[in-house]
Scaffold this motif. Sequence first.
Motif, PDB file in Angstrom:
ATOM      1  N   VAL A   1       0.972  -1.217   0.048  1.00  0.00           N
ATOM      2  CA  VAL A   1      -0.072  -0.079   0.066  1.00  0.00           C
ATOM      3  C   VAL A   1       0.897   1.172  -0.002  1.00  0.00           C
ATOM      4  N   ALA A   2       0.729   2.156  -0.953  1.00  0.00           N
ATOM      5  CA  ALA A   2       1.518   3.348  -0.959  1.00  0.00           C
ATOM      6  C   ALA A   2       0.604   4.622  -0.655  1.00  0.00           C
ATOM      7  N   LEU A   3       0.942   5.629   0.025  1.00  0.00           N
ATOM      8  CA  LEU A   3       0.117   6.820   0.423  1.00  0.00           C
ATOM      9  C   LEU A   3       0.808   7.914  -0.197  1.00  0.00           C
ATOM     10  N   VAL A   4       0.254   8.848  -1.066  1.00  0.00           N
ATOM     11  CA  VAL A   4       0.769  10.120  -1.640  1.00  0.00           C
ATOM     12  C   VAL A   4       0.265  10.959  -0.680  1.00  0.00           C
ATOM     13  N   PRO A   5       0.835  11.621   0.502  1.00  0.00           N
ATOM     14  CA  PRO A   5       0.487  12.239   1.598  1.00  0.00           C
ATOM     15  C   PRO A   5      -0.238  13.673   1.072  1.00  0.00           C
ATOM     16  N   GLU A   6      -1.097  14.246   2.015  1.00  0.00           N
ATOM     17  CA  GLU A   6      -1.480  15.421   1.692  1.00  0.00           C
ATOM     18  C   GLU A   6      -0.103  16.583   2.045  1.00  0.00           C
ATOM     19  N   GLY A   7      -0.260  17.412   0.998  1.00  0.00           N
ATOM     20  CA  GLY A   7       0.853  18.233   0.992  1.00  0.00           C
ATOM     21  C   GLY A   7       2.165  17.714   0.612  1.00  0.00           C
ATOM     22  N   ARG A   8       1.967  16.637  -0.198  1.00  0.00           N
ATOM     23  CA  ARG A   8       3.015  16.046  -0.990  1.00  0.00           C
ATOM     24  C   ARG A   8       4.309  15.528  -0.085  1.00  0.00           C
ATOM     25  N   ARG A   9       4.767  16.228   0.967  1.00  0.00           N
ATOM     26  CA  ARG A   9       5.649  15.790   1.871  1.00  0.00           C
ATOM     27  C   ARG A   9       6.966  15.235   1.219  1.00  0.00           C
ATOM     28  N   ILE A  10       7.373  15.786   0.275  1.00  0.00           N
ATOM     29  CA  ILE A  10       8.648  15.481  -0.357  1.00  0.00           C
ATOM     30  C   ILE A  10       9.673  15.982   0.503  1.00  0.00           C
ATOM     31  N   PHE A  11      10.977  15.486   0.079  1.00  0.00           N
ATOM     32  CA  PHE A  11      12.167  15.611   0.895  1.00  0.00           C
ATOM     33  C   PHE A  11      12.711  16.626   0.073  1.00  0.00           C
ATOM     34  N   GLY A  12      12.820  18.261   0.925  1.00  0.00           N
ATOM     35  CA  GLY A  12      13.119  19.098  -0.274  1.00  0.00           C
ATOM     36  C   GLY A  12      14.823  19.251  -0.507  1.00  0.00           C
ATOM     37  N   GLY A  13      15.389  18.738   0.657  1.00  0.00           N
ATOM     38  CA  GLY A  13      16.819  18.988   0.813  1.00  0.00           C
ATOM     39  C   GLY A  13      17.675  17.737  -0.122  1.00  0.00           C
ATOM     40  N   PHE A  14      16.643  16.801  -0.545  1.00  0.00           N
ATOM     41  CA  PHE A  14      17.429  15.738  -1.254  1.00  0.00           C
ATOM     42  C   PHE A  14      17.053  15.939  -3.052  1.00  0.00           C
ATOM     43  N   SER A  15      17.944  15.294  -3.816  1.00  0.00           N
ATOM     44  CA  SER A  15      17.516  15.258  -5.119  1.00  0.00           C
ATOM     45  C   SER A  15      16.376  14.633  -5.665  1.00  0.00           C
ATOM     46  N   VAL A  16      15.648  14.940  -6.764  1.00  0.00           N
ATOM     47  CA  VAL A  16      14.638  14.152  -7.185  1.00  0.00           C
ATOM     48  C   VAL A  16      15.106  12.754  -7.301  1.00  0.00           C
ATOM     49  N   GLU A  17      16.138  12.171  -7.806  1.00  0.00           N
ATOM     50  CA  GLU A  17      16.508  10.859  -7.852  1.00  0.00           C
ATOM     51  C   GLU A  17      16.494  10.292  -6.476  1.00  0.00           C
ATOM     52  N   GLU A  18      16.936  10.834  -5.370  1.00  0.00           N
ATOM     53  CA  GLU A  18      17.221  10.233  -4.285  1.00  0.00           C
ATOM     54  C   GLU A  18      15.752  10.258  -3.449  1.00  0.00           C
ATOM     55  N   ASN A  19      14.802  11.236  -3.857  1.00  0.00           N
ATOM     56  CA  ASN A  19      13.608  11.012  -3.510  1.00  0.00           C
ATOM     57  C   ASN A  19      12.994   9.802  -4.037  1.00  0.00           C
ATOM     58  N   LEU A  20      12.836   9.673  -5.230  1.00  0.00           N
ATOM     59  CA  LEU A  20      12.484   8.286  -5.942  1.00  0.00           C
ATOM     60  C   LEU A  20      13.274   7.285  -5.514  1.00  0.00           C
ATOM     61  N   ARG A  21      14.403   7.103  -5.188  1.00  0.00           N
ATOM     62  CA  ARG A  21      15.000   5.957  -4.693  1.00  0.00           C
ATOM     63  C   ARG A  21      14.450   5.618  -3.139  1.00  0.00           C
ATOM     64  N   LEU A  22      13.983   6.664  -2.549  1.00  0.00           N
ATOM     65  CA  LEU A  22      13.566   6.409  -1.066  1.00  0.00           C
ATOM     66  C   LEU A  22      12.138   5.775  -1.252  1.00  0.00           C
ATOM     67  N   GLY A  23      11.688   5.794  -2.516  1.00  0.00           N
ATOM     68  CA  GLY A  23      10.224   5.114  -2.697  1.00  0.00           C
ATOM     69  C   GLY A  23      10.466   3.522  -2.679  1.00  0.00           C
ATOM     70  N   LEU A  24      11.845   2.978  -2.941  1.00  0.00           N
ATOM     71  CA  LEU A  24      12.025   1.859  -2.953  1.00  0.00           C
ATOM     72  C   LEU A  24      12.023   1.093  -1.857  1.00  0.00           C
ATOM     73  N   ALA A  25      11.907   1.911  -0.595  1.00  0.00           N
ATOM     74  CA  ALA A  25      12.015   1.156   0.775  1.00  0.00           C
ATOM     75  C   ALA A  25      11.086   0.141   0.677  1.00  0.00           C
ATOM     76  N   ALA A  26       9.775   0.402   0.442  1.00  0.00           N
ATOM     77  CA  ALA A  26       8.846  -0.675   0.526  1.00  0.00           C
ATOM     78  C   ALA A  26       8.673  -1.570  -0.639  1.00  0.00           C
ATOM     79  N   ALA A  27       9.747  -1.702  -1.701  1.00  0.00           N
ATOM     80  CA  ALA A  27       9.515  -2.508  -2.725  1.00  0.00           C
ATOM     81  C   ALA A  27      10.058  -3.794  -2.475  1.00  0.00           C
ATOM     82  N   ARG A  28       9.037  -4.674  -2.887  1.00  0.00           N
ATOM     83  CA  ARG A  28       9.274  -6.046  -2.916  1.00  0.00           C
ATOM     84  C   ARG A  28      10.171  -6.663  -4.309  1.00  0.00           C
ATOM     85  N   GLY A  29      10.952  -7.228  -4.020  1.00  0.00           N
ATOM     86  CA  GLY A  29      11.837  -7.864  -5.188  1.00  0.00           C
ATOM     87  C   GLY A  29      12.902  -6.601  -5.672  1.00  0.00           C
TER      88      GLY A  29
END
Lengths: 305, 236, 336
Positions: free
Chosen positions: B82-110
């Motif tokens: 289950v993935a949530l796109v939170p209200e107000g986006r809550r992206i990590f402003g101090g990180f790069s776009v790619e780092e933000n995306l890589r963070l999304g992998l934390a819940a990845a299976r496989g």
Amino acid sequence: MSAGLVAAVDAQTLVDAVGLGAVFALMAVGIGLVFGVLRLVNFAYGQLVMAGAYTLAFTSGWPVGARLLMCLGVVLVLTMALERAVFRPLRSASPAVMLVTTFAIAFLLQAIARIVDLRDGTIGEAAASVGGLRQAVTIAGVDVRKVTLVAIAVAAVSLGLLALMLARTTLGLHMRAAAADFQTARLLGVRANVVIAFAVFLSGVLAAIVAVILTIQAPLVTPGFALKETIVVLVGVVVGGIDRLWTATLGGFAIGFATGVINGALPTEHTVFLPSAVFALVVLVLIFRPGGLFAPGRTAVVERV
Amino acid sequence: MTRPLLELDGLEVRHGRVAAVRALTLAVHEGEIVGLIGPNGAGKSTTLHAIMGLLPPAAGEIRLRGEPLRGRSPEAVARAGVALVPEGRRIFGGFSVEENLRLGLAAARGNGASERLQDVYGLFPMLADFRRRQAGALSGGQQQQLAIARALMADPDLLLLDEPSLGLAPGLVDVVFEALATIRERRVTVLLVEQRAQRTVAFADRTYVLANGRLHSTLTRADSADTDKMIAAYLA
Amino acid sequence: MTERLDSFAQLLVPALLVVAVGVAASLASRSNEIHFLNALVAVAMVVAIYVFVGNSGVLSFGQISFVAVGAFAAGVLTVPSALKGSVLPGLFPVLRDHTIGNVTSLLLAAAVGGIFAFLVGMPLMRLSGLAAGIATFAVLEITHNLLREWTKIGPGATTLSLVPETTGPLQATVGVLVVLLVAFVYGRSRLGRMLRATREDPAAAQAAGIDVHRQRLWAFTLSGALAGFAGGLLVHMLGSITTEQVYLELTFVTLAMLVVGGVTSLWGAVVGALAVSGLDSFLGKAEQGVNVGFTLDVPTGTRLVVVGALMALVLILRPSGITGGRELRLPRRRAA
């Protein structure tokens, strides 16, 4: 003003000050790492160093490698026990409650150490030097104790490795994310317990390193070992800006360096009021910049959501 | 009739003494896009937070593929797909776009980090251009795309969105709904919480209307043209 | 009506407890008397701390500074003038040449504590949370450093002795009752209630027109005055004082007493101070070997371990303390 007050800042003083700054920087990272993920100021950090120092003292006759291992082991066990018994139950408490609790733990550990130390009737245990590092070498005409060089080198390497780990590895990414926005990091799947345990573990490793360096510099281990340093580092970290790891480290280094320079440059009669001056400065900084010197604007420390 | 992907059964969530959500029962089937609309304070965000494990339910059940989700930590829910796109986006402003995306992998299976990245960059080409930029420098609309892309990185079975169009200019709202349309094509199941009732009802397969923490009514896509029903939903 | 009775009880019960301890002190043997007096002075200090920390919800590590200045002010000015010149040679003439009486010294201690607190509090009261904790800790350090090194205002690093031991059971009891009364009246006053509002929700309180900074300053100043007064009681009980006695360990112990009793209530402050003092005294005796049916002999330093462990346990398991942070309530009669 008498001539004696004119700062005699020679190369010797500078090197020693950098060495002191290096040690304080290591402690600052230890404190800053835990704060980043837990929003908890570990007042008892100095007692972890103390525990490592006592271990070194009690194993004075052992081979060097074994001593270092024991020191690391004891500090890590104590650190992880602290995490489990104190930090974890307090995760949702306010920063003030956490500060007071670690304050209590600091006193508790110090009191226990006093009992253990006193069993032979005297306060203080001597720790044998590690590898003869207490001796001095002469470099470019300056007398430098080997341990100072080691301290600077170890600090540089440790901090370098840590920075690399944080910037390049996945775990480092997770830790940085947890420090920036813990709740969102969890929503993305970052395992809270893993990140916290790792941060605490790292801070323990750093405490052990500091214990080794400090016992070489000042071989007599007492229950109050590293207490003064912890207070100074804590102050430096908060003044630098505890919210971010690099500002906390910079604050720790700065206060260590400044203390070293002032203590080395001024004769003793004039340094008795130094603590007052330093702390008065701290109060001033906190009034105008509660978030720390290097933090942007007048923001106070961000509470964890 | 296959088992729903997500089931809420008599869900009750409290904020202190006040019940923000009461007796909420709804289901989301695989491949569906379900909307959740209602006035401010109706309990829409609270519902999503409860599903993600951020808020403990006072009563009722939450089931994902029949397995109870209640009591799991947020990271465990994320890892369950289950993935949530939170209200107000809550992206990590101090990180790069790619780092933000890589963070999304934390819940990845496989495995397959780079494939996921390529995939997501294909979906959102703009992000590929900005991959090394600091995420905080992006505009609101771009950040919203980043937040959605980040959630997709873990290849979730269920995507929850909390008011993705909030604070965005109308043109950018289009961009967001276009992205959602692309997601629909990939058969990702979506639960969309929104304030923009009409657009949501027109877009989703089914839309639940929440008011005062309770289920008020259910609307279908056809109802978006029915003015009376829409007004009733607005005034719920 | 029950409310009136409740508030009456909230002052009366702690007061009676204090009086009971005072009576016990006067009946006790010479060696045991000190324990009861210690407990009483502890109540005074902890209640002083509560007046600020409990009502404002702002952590302060610095209140013992005010105990310190009160103790040293009262002490230095009551050393008999004949001896002062030789014992404290470096003093400012105004301090060296004057000696004041017992009660005057207590009032002076309160005044010094209060003024110091006011001056320190003015800039500091806009801080809260972590910054407040560190800043007040800095104040403690500054006070300690100045008292220890500035030989013109006191004995410096040496012990200040020859202070008249005027705090017996009567002075201690009366003194603590005064502190209790002041704290109680403040707590129930409009000022106290406004401050407590800021504790619960600073933003809402500010929106309601309460000047957070001013209310905190009031409480901080009052707390400083009461702490100074307690310092006066302390120095007259011990007959001597050193800077280390009013520094980190006392800060820790008094905070522990407040936390264990319950930070947010006056009742908590009193209960915590008496309970931990009792425990502390008992353990102090046990360190020398005490008879409790069998002989209990614990190693020196156990008291701090137990107090520290107790404080940590309370904070982890029951942060609201023994009293739950609430004031006394009379048992209600059940509806028929």
